[in-house]
Design an enzyme around this catalytic site. Structure first.
Site, short mmCIF file in Angstrom:
data_model
loop_
_atom_site.label_atom_id
_atom_site.label_comp_id
_atom_site.label_asym_id
_atom_site.label_seq_id
_atom_site.Cartn_x
_atom_site.Cartn_y
_atom_site.Cartn_z
N LYS A 65 -54.48 21.58 77.26
CA LYS A 65 -55.60 22.34 77.55
C LYS A 65 -55.39 23.75 76.95
O LYS A 65 -56.26 24.14 76.65
CB LYS A 65 -56.17 22.42 78.94
N GLY A 66 -54.04 24.34 76.98
CA GLY A 66 -54.07 25.71 76.56
C GLY A 66 -54.68 26.15 75.31
O GLY A 66 -55.15 27.21 75.07
N VAL A 103 -48.53 35.59 80.76
CA VAL A 103 -49.77 36.12 80.40
C VAL A 103 -51.00 34.79 80.60
O VAL A 103 -50.66 33.74 80.59
CB VAL A 103 -50.07 36.44 78.94
N ARG A 141 -58.18 30.42 82.35
CA ARG A 141 -58.39 29.86 80.98
C ARG A 141 -59.64 30.69 80.34
O ARG A 141 -59.53 30.80 78.93
CB ARG A 141 -58.34 28.43 80.89
N GLU A 149 -51.87 25.46 69.02
CA GLU A 149 -51.00 25.57 70.14
C GLU A 149 -51.36 27.18 70.66
O GLU A 149 -51.56 27.94 69.86
CB GLU A 149 -49.67 25.40 70.08
N ASP A 184 -43.07 29.53 73.54
CA ASP A 184 -42.18 30.04 74.54
C ASP A 184 -40.69 29.59 74.38
O ASP A 184 -40.06 30.28 73.43
CB ASP A 184 -42.66 29.79 76.02
P1 IMP Z 1 -42.46 25.76 75.68
O1 IMP Z 1 -41.93 24.41 75.36
O2 IMP Z 1 -41.46 26.78 76.51
O3 IMP Z 1 -42.37 26.58 74.35
O4 IMP Z 1 -43.94 26.08 76.60
C1 IMP Z 1 -44.83 26.42 75.84
C2 IMP Z 1 -45.85 26.06 77.06
O5 IMP Z 1 -45.78 26.70 78.32
C3 IMP Z 1 -47.25 26.28 76.56
O6 IMP Z 1 -48.24 25.54 75.95
C4 IMP Z 1 -47.89 27.03 77.88
O7 IMP Z 1 -48.79 25.90 78.47
C5 IMP Z 1 -47.02 27.30 78.66
N1 IMP Z 1 -46.61 28.98 78.78
C6 IMP Z 1 -45.50 29.59 78.08
N2 IMP Z 1 -45.75 30.82 78.47
C7 IMP Z 1 -46.84 31.13 78.96
C8 IMP Z 1 -47.40 32.25 79.65
O8 IMP Z 1 -46.94 33.19 79.19
N3 IMP Z 1 -48.76 32.12 80.07
C9 IMP Z 1 -49.31 30.88 80.45
N4 IMP Z 1 -48.75 29.63 80.00
C10 IMP Z 1 -47.50 29.61 79.22
MG MG Z 2 -50.09 26.01 80.76
#
Ligand code: IMP
Ligand code: MG
Length: 195
Positions: free
Chosen positions: A49-50, A159, A171, A105, A109
């Site tokens: 949903k992000g 964040v 959100r 997206e 992260d």
């Molecule tokens: P990744 O697989 O670690 O790159 O995760 C990405 C997902 O983690 C994003 O789509 C977000 O849903 C969540 N995420 C990562 N960092 C944050 C943050 O600082 N705030 C909120 N959600 C985050």
């Molecule tokens: Mg999330």
């Protein structure tokens, strides 16, 4: 803090509404230029949903014939740490074979979610596949992946706002900010789902 004004939970604003809107305008212009020869063949995929808020603004900043698709994913892990093992909870409704696909997206992260998604979508033979994310936290990367288009590089801080959540909340804030530490110690007791 339930029952309080939502803005009161924010310790600091990292990116203002104006900064975000200005940057999205630039991204939209860049994409419209880069995909000028692919008019009508572009599919913009929103990762639920992000990305939903970013996606809606980005799509309207792109001046071309394109289709919108939505994909729901959930990854095993907890709220602040992804395992990278991604399960599709809602797939897109159309074929992407020979189409120019752009994944919208919210944030990259560790990069594990997107690298898994790129593998999965690549196997469907799109003409091209690029990642456009609003935020990037490169210091957290655990695999070799970089967004093709990125709104802002941010420091290693959790964040919320502009699509990003904490336990499913925040959100709908129009800016990106950092929560007060007191919010984390409160019991929200509402489980989240959707990225
Ligand atoms: P990744 O697989 O670690 O790159 O995760 C990405 C997902 O983690 C994003 O789509 C977000 O849903 C969540 N995420 C990562 N960092 C944050 C943050 O600082 N705030 C909120 N959600 C985050
Ligand atoms: Mg999330």
């Amino acid at each position: 803090m339930k029952g309080q004004i939502m803005q009161g939970d924010i310790a600091k604003v990292l990116l203002s509404e104006e900064q975000i809107q200005q940057r999205i305008k630039e991204l939209g212009e860049q994409l419209s230029k880069d995909y000028a020869n692919c008019d009508g063949e572009v599919i913009l995929i929103c990762i639920l949903k992000g990305a939903v808020v970013f996606f809606a603004d980005l799509a309207r900043a792109m001046n071309m014939h394109m289709q919108m698709e939505f994909m729901g994913i959930s990854s095993y892990g907890n709220e602040q740490k992804t395992s990278g093992i991604v399960r599709i909870t809602k797939d897109i409704d159309t074929s992407i074979t020979d189409k120019h696909v752009i994944i919208a997206e919210d944030i990259m992260d560790s990069g594990l979610t997107l690298s898994h998604l790129v593998k999965l979508l690549s196997s469907r033979s799109p003409a091209s596949l690029k990642i456009c994310c609003l935020l990037d936290k490169p210091s957290r990367r655990e695999c070799d992946i970089t967004p093709d288009y990125c709104g802002f590089i941010i420091p290693n801080e959790f964040v919320v706002g502009y699509g990003l959540d904490y336990l499913g909340f925040y959100r709908n804030l129009p800016f990106v900010g950092v929560l007060k530490s007191s919010v984390y110690t409160e019991d929200f007791s509402t489980p989240t789902n959707g990225r």
